[in-house]
Design a protein around this motif. Structure first.
Motif, PDB file in Angstrom:
ATOM      1  N   ARG A  70       0.800  -1.184   0.154  1.00  0.00           N
ATOM      2  CA  ARG A  70      -0.056   0.160  -0.082  1.00  0.00           C
ATOM      3  C   ARG A  70       0.897   1.362   0.199  1.00  0.00           C
ATOM      4  NH1 ARG A  70      -3.543   2.222   4.672  1.00  0.00           N
ATOM      5  NH2 ARG A  70      -1.951   0.848   5.835  1.00  0.00           N
ATOM      6  N   TYR A  71       0.819   2.096  -0.896  1.00  0.00           N
ATOM      7  CA  TYR A  71       1.535   3.365  -1.123  1.00  0.00           C
ATOM      8  C   TYR A  71       0.438   4.175  -0.505  1.00  0.00           C
ATOM      9  CZ  TYR A  71       5.064   1.305  -4.070  1.00  0.00           C
ATOM     10  OH  TYR A  71       6.055   0.724  -4.303  1.00  0.00           O
ATOM     11  N   LEU A  72       0.715   4.943   0.551  1.00  0.00           N
ATOM     12  CA  LEU A  72      -0.257   6.049   1.168  1.00  0.00           C
ATOM     13  C   LEU A  72      -0.336   7.283   0.551  1.00  0.00           C
ATOM     14  CD1 LEU A  72       0.172   5.308   5.005  1.00  0.00           C
ATOM     15  CD2 LEU A  72      -1.058   4.033   3.356  1.00  0.00           C
ATOM     16  N   ASP A  73      -1.225   7.960   0.345  1.00  0.00           N
ATOM     17  CA  ASP A  73      -1.353   9.233  -0.206  1.00  0.00           C
ATOM     18  C   ASP A  73      -1.808  10.067   0.918  1.00  0.00           C
ATOM     19  OD1 ASP A  73      -4.019   8.556   0.244  1.00  0.00           O
ATOM     20  OD2 ASP A  73      -4.348   7.830  -1.627  1.00  0.00           O
ATOM     21  N   GLY A  74      -2.165  11.511   0.351  1.00  0.00           N
ATOM     22  CA  GLY A  74      -2.456  12.554   1.071  1.00  0.00           C
ATOM     23  C   GLY A  74      -1.289  13.019   1.887  1.00  0.00           C
ATOM     24  N   GLY A  75      -1.596  13.202   3.121  1.00  0.00           N
ATOM     25  CA  GLY A  75      -0.609  13.950   4.214  1.00  0.00           C
ATOM     26  C   GLY A  75       0.353  12.732   4.421  1.00  0.00           C
ATOM     27  N   ASP A  76       0.016  11.289   4.234  1.00  0.00           N
ATOM     28  CA  ASP A  76       0.914  10.154   4.410  1.00  0.00           C
ATOM     29  C   ASP A  76       1.608   9.989   3.253  1.00  0.00           C
ATOM     30  OD1 ASP A  76      -1.374   8.733   6.834  1.00  0.00           O
ATOM     31  OD2 ASP A  76       0.296  10.152   7.120  1.00  0.00           O
ATOM     32  N   SER A  77       1.709  10.664   2.150  1.00  0.00           N
ATOM     33  CA  SER A  77       2.263  10.342   1.006  1.00  0.00           C
ATOM     34  C   SER A  77       3.733  10.142   1.285  1.00  0.00           C
ATOM     35  CB  SER A  77       2.172  11.254  -0.065  1.00  0.00           C
ATOM     36  OG  SER A  77       2.662  11.004  -1.308  1.00  0.00           O
ATOM     37  N   GLY A  78       4.313   8.838   0.877  1.00  0.00           N
ATOM     38  CA  GLY A  78       5.786   8.676   1.095  1.00  0.00           C
ATOM     39  C   GLY A  78       5.946   7.578   1.906  1.00  0.00           C
ATOM     40  N   ILE A  79       4.881   7.097   2.626  1.00  0.00           N
ATOM     41  CA  ILE A  79       4.843   5.850   3.621  1.00  0.00           C
ATOM     42  C   ILE A  79       4.575   4.827   2.698  1.00  0.00           C
ATOM     43  CG2 ILE A  79       4.093   4.849   5.706  1.00  0.00           C
ATOM     44  CD1 ILE A  79       3.609   7.658   6.853  1.00  0.00           C
ATOM     45  N   VAL A  80       5.063   3.781   2.535  1.00  0.00           N
ATOM     46  CA  VAL A  80       4.599   2.263   2.301  1.00  0.00           C
ATOM     47  C   VAL A  80       4.523   1.212   3.008  1.00  0.00           C
ATOM     48  CG1 VAL A  80       5.208   0.724   0.530  1.00  0.00           C
ATOM     49  CG2 VAL A  80       5.733   3.044   0.119  1.00  0.00           C
ATOM     50  N   VAL A  81       3.143   0.557   2.940  1.00  0.00           N
ATOM     51  CA  VAL A  81       3.079  -0.568   3.918  1.00  0.00           C
ATOM     52  C   VAL A  81       3.012  -2.027   3.217  1.00  0.00           C
ATOM     53  CG1 VAL A  81       1.281  -1.472   5.609  1.00  0.00           C
ATOM     54  CG2 VAL A  81       1.615   1.052   5.192  1.00  0.00           C
ATOM     55  N   PHE A  82       3.885  -2.652   3.817  1.00  0.00           N
ATOM     56  CA  PHE A  82       3.643  -4.078   3.361  1.00  0.00           C
ATOM     57  C   PHE A  82       2.898  -4.809   4.265  1.00  0.00           C
ATOM     58  CE2 PHE A  82       8.526  -4.195   1.586  1.00  0.00           C
ATOM     59  CZ  PHE A  82       8.031  -3.125   0.693  1.00  0.00           C
ATOM     60  N   GLY A  83       1.987  -5.539   4.101  1.00  0.00           N
ATOM     61  CA  GLY A  83       0.814  -6.119   4.734  1.00  0.00           C
ATOM     62  C   GLY A  83       1.029  -7.740   4.446  1.00  0.00           C
ATOM     63  N   ILE A  84       1.639  -8.407   5.232  1.00  0.00           N
ATOM     64  CA  ILE A  84       1.614  -9.820   5.126  1.00  0.00           C
ATOM     65  C   ILE A  84       0.185 -10.566   5.450  1.00  0.00           C
ATOM     66  CG2 ILE A  84       2.739 -11.878   5.695  1.00  0.00           C
ATOM     67  CD1 ILE A  84       5.032 -10.474   6.897  1.00  0.00           C
ATOM     68  N   ASN A  85      -0.236 -11.473   4.315  1.00  0.00           N
ATOM     69  CA  ASN A  85      -1.764 -11.922   4.546  1.00  0.00           C
ATOM     70  C   ASN A  85      -1.878 -13.483   3.965  1.00  0.00           C
ATOM     71  OD1 ASN A  85      -4.389 -11.556   4.299  1.00  0.00           O
ATOM     72  ND2 ASN A  85      -4.334 -11.371   2.166  1.00  0.00           N
ATOM     73  N   ARG A  86      -1.241 -13.972   4.987  1.00  0.00           N
ATOM     74  CA  ARG A  86      -1.559 -15.849   4.740  1.00  0.00           C
ATOM     75  C   ARG A  86      -2.021 -16.296   6.267  1.00  0.00           C
ATOM     76  NH1 ARG A  86       2.829 -19.486   3.936  1.00  0.00           N
ATOM     77  NH2 ARG A  86       1.244 -20.321   2.527  1.00  0.00           N
ATOM     78  N   PRO A  87      -3.413 -15.720   6.257  1.00  0.00           N
ATOM     79  CA  PRO A  87      -4.180 -16.055   7.606  1.00  0.00           C
ATOM     80  C   PRO A  87      -4.174 -17.711   7.799  1.00  0.00           C
ATOM     81  CG  PRO A  87      -5.692 -15.478   6.024  1.00  0.00           C
ATOM     82  CD  PRO A  87      -4.330 -15.141   5.342  1.00  0.00           C
ATOM     83  N   LYS A  88      -4.376 -18.614   6.906  1.00  0.00           N
ATOM     84  CA  LYS A  88      -4.389 -20.019   7.013  1.00  0.00           C
ATOM     85  C   LYS A  88      -2.953 -20.615   7.497  1.00  0.00           C
ATOM     86  CE  LYS A  88      -8.273 -20.748   3.868  1.00  0.00           C
ATOM     87  NZ  LYS A  88      -8.639 -21.484   2.592  1.00  0.00           N
ATOM     88  N   ALA A  89      -2.078 -19.891   6.991  1.00  0.00           N
ATOM     89  CA  ALA A  89      -0.729 -20.380   7.475  1.00  0.00           C
ATOM     90  C   ALA A  89       0.029 -19.280   8.562  1.00  0.00           C
ATOM     91  CB  ALA A  89       0.011 -20.312   6.303  1.00  0.00           C
ATOM     92  N   LYS A  90      -0.908 -18.835   9.314  1.00  0.00           N
ATOM     93  CA  LYS A  90      -0.382 -17.690  10.255  1.00  0.00           C
ATOM     94  C   LYS A  90       0.911 -17.028   9.907  1.00  0.00           C
ATOM     95  CE  LYS A  90      -1.479 -20.784  14.191  1.00  0.00           C
ATOM     96  NZ  LYS A  90      -1.205 -21.569  15.328  1.00  0.00           N
TER      97      LYS A  90
END
Length: 329
Positions: A70-90
């Motif tokens: 996720r590349y944040l925008d607006g006032g948070d432009s410049g922050i990038v979030v890496f979100g790990i998303n494997r719920p079944k494998a923790k």
């Protein structure tokens, strides 16, 4: 001699980061990896099956995406979030997750507009459970070594990113999950989070930098104790040990560490981006050498900021009593 040695060490450090340093003086276009890239401002939560509140960045997120960037925008432009998303494998580290994270790291490291990277989990209650042992059990013995090498290389590249990185640990970070967090510059954890390098329980050792980064973070003796005992500590104890910089009480949404990490990232945004990159490089390289060489490295890094437009903008803004408008040039 120390100055020459310092420049020599710095030159060696600059080689693998040549593209990044070029980008520090020439704005480059946004690099985008081939996986899901989302542009939203806040995390949202929805119910999903038996896994409880599952974190999503937007309604466009797909259950098959092991990583959402996720590349944040607006006032948070410049922050990038890496979100790990494997719920079944923790959120365990699989071949696909390594591939996707490698692509994400490659994309941001050449993007001069990225100021801070936050690594978090989209699955409440877990940061990363380490290696995907179910997938590992299906590997031939000859495949294990190369896979571990790729995972180690990924975590090394994460640690080598030129901009600040923050790990938001809202749940368990075990084995390779903690090694991933250790590669980040700053770690923030919920007091309820669980952390540990537990590999000796499986008759192996940490293989993605844990034996090297943990002693540098908390000291040799304590690191040996935790690794030898495969001990797991909570966020409060991790703060006492110096394993994390901040420990926060968990909230009802299960994202207290992420929110604290985002607050930290916002503190970095107004500062000169080239200066922050040079400060990170000076610290990372200087801590590995004697003081005289480290001071020479600092001098070499300082020389990189002198000719920048941002430095002149900072002086002008100070003179005019207004906030500076840095562009990373």
């Amino acid at each position: 001699m120390a100055i020459l040695a310092g420049y020599r060490v710095l030159a060696q450090a600059f080689r693998p980061l040549a593209a990044n340093l070029d980008g520090a003086f020439r704005l480059q276009g946004h690099a985008r990896s081939s996986h899901l890239v989302l542009h939203t401002n806040e995390l949202q939560y929805v119910r999903s099956g038996t896994y409880g509140a599952r974190r999503h960045f937007s309604s466009d997120a797909k259950s098959g995406d092991d990583l959402c960037v996720r590349y944040l925008d607006g006032g948070d432009s410049g922050i990038v979030v890496f979100g790990i998303n494997r719920p079944k494998a923790k959120n365990a580290i699989s071949k696909n997750l390594v591939k996707m994270m490698s692509e994400a790291v490659d994309a941001v490291k050449v993007n001069n507009k990225v100021r801070t990277v936050v690594v978090c989990s989209m699955v409440p209650g877990i940061f990363c459970a380490g290696a995907d042992l179910k997938e590992r059990a299906k590997m031939h013995q000859s495949e294990v070594g190369p896979f571990v090498s790729k995972a180690r290389a990924l975590i090394t590249e994460l640690g080598n990113l030129p901009m600040p990185t923050i790990a938001a640990i809202d749940g368990a970070a075990l084995g390779g999950g903690l090694e991933m967090a250790l590669a980040c510059d700053i770690r923030v954890a919920a007091t309820s989070a669980k952390m540990g390098l537990v590999e000796t329980k499986l008759a192996i050792i940490p293989g993605a930098g844990g034996t090297q980064r943990l002693p540098r973070a908390i000291g040799v003796s304590l690191a040996k104790e935790l690794i030898f005992a495969a001990r797991v500590v909570d966020g409060a104890e991790a703060r006492t040990l110096g394993l994390v910089s901040h420990a926060v009480d968990q909230n009802q949404s299960g994202d207290a560490a992420y929110r604290r990490a985002l607050d930290l990232a916002r503190e970095f945004l107004p500062q000169g981006p080239i200066a922050i990159r040079m400060a990170k490089l000076a610290i990372n390289q200087g801590i590995e050498v004697d003081l005289a060489t480290g001071l020479a490295i600092e001098e070499a890094c300082y020389a990189q900021v002198i000719p920048t437009k941002d430095r002149i903008e900072g002086l002008t803004a100070f003179k005019e009593k207004r906030p500076p408008r840095y562009k990373g040039e």
